[in-house]
Motif scaffolding. Structure first.
Motif: not given
Length: 332
Positions: A287-288, A311-314, A320-326
């Protein structure tokens, strides 16, 4: 035109006695008194503003997930509460230190840019010397605290990030090259390495992959912000890429960095990340990249590029990505 008889016998203007000039009394502008002598609450708010809290929050989004993943992959456990608190507080102080010193260095151009004209030094709420001392002190506390409470590798990385941001980026790159955002991305991605080192005491391939994701994420993120405030940067003489290059080139580079970021993010899967991370990285990254292509499409058609959409989507993507990492760290 007939002469006015009432004024016929009046002395010439040159013959009249000249009034003595009166000393001009300068009246303070509205709010000037408050700016000159701010109350304690305003003063504290000004010092907090120097640290740019919203940027600090964004940096910490990457630190804690990196610590969780490092602890699970290296020790099959969770990081200690002491390590997490010391790293988070130390990281926040370090980022605040770098930002405060940045405000001190950039105080001349901040007054010229609408986006930064309300910063404390631009508004003369804090003496520049005090801002510099404040930045140096909290930076020293951050580095020493990290070294004493965590480990010295994390402390040295923290010190290096502060120096890189303020000396390499702010003083040199920012004012000399349109690729300031690209090379300046190293300090923005440093919290990943700092968080990893805080838990393990060393680096690993996974740490460098996550570092690379954030590094490649930053050019599109800041390119579009610079597109939005192009006139500001031009007025201040800062050669951001959107100032010195056509919008099409900026959009094309955003697409290139977006694809590179997506590809690198997927490298984490063969290194040990689970299916959950892989799905989030693929979908959110896709999506990015799609948003980058939409930006390019609008530019090619001569439409309003609407850069703040990307900008807002980035920002959402990185969260989201680092929430997935956690979350991923609990699934290993």
């Amino acid at each position: 035109m007939n002469e006015d008889p009432a004024r016929a016998d009046a002395p010439a203007v040159a013959d009249r006695p000249r009034p003595q000039p009166r000393k001009r009394i300068e009246l303070p502008e509205p709010g000037a008194a408050q700016d000159a002598r701010p109350d304690l609450r305003t003063l504290i708010g000004a010092y907090v503003s120097l640290t740019k809290p919203r940027i600090v929050e964004l940096l910490l989004i990457t630190t804690i997930p990196a610590m969780l993943l490092a602890a699970r992959m290296e020790h099959d456990d969770l990081p200690t509460l002491t390590a997490v608190l010391a790293t988070v507080i130390g990281g926040a102080l370090a980022a605040g230190s770098a930002n405060a010193i940045n405000c001190y260095i950039d105080r001349d151009i901040d007054q010229l840019m609408r986006r930064t004209s309300r910063r404390p030094l631009a508004k003369h709420q804090i003496p520049p010397r005090n801002a510099l001392i404040f930045g140096l002190v909290i930076g020293a506390v951050a580095v020493l605290g990290m070294g004493l409470l965590v480990n010295w590798l994390a402390a040295m990385l923290t010190f290096g990030a502060i120096v890189y941001y303020d000396v390499v980026y702010t003083i040199w790159l920012k004012r000399t090259t349109p690729y300031n955002t690209v090379w300046g991305g190293a300090c923005g991605a440093a919290p990943v390495l700092i968080g990893w080192a805080a838990v393990t005491g060393h680096m690993s391939w996974m740490a460098w992959v996550l570092f690379a994701v954030v590094f490649l994420w930053q050019p599109p993120h800041f390119y579009v912000l610079a597109m939005k405030f192009k006139d500001d940067y031009a007025a201040a003489g800062i050669p951001m890429l959107p100032v010195v290059a056509p919008a099409r080139r900026v959009a094309i580079e955003s697409v290139v960095y977006g694809w590179a970021m997506l590809a690198v993010s997927l490298v984490a899967v063969p290194l040990g990340a689970t299916w959950l991370y892989g799905i989030v990285a693929l979908v959110a990254g896709g999506l990015f990249v799609l948003e980058c292509h939409k930006l390019l499409g609008r530019v090619n058609r001569g439409e309003d590029p609407k850069p703040m959409r990307l900008f807002h989507w980035s920002t959402s993507y990185l969260t989201l990505l680092f929430l997935a990492v956690a979350v991923d760290s609990f699934l290993m």
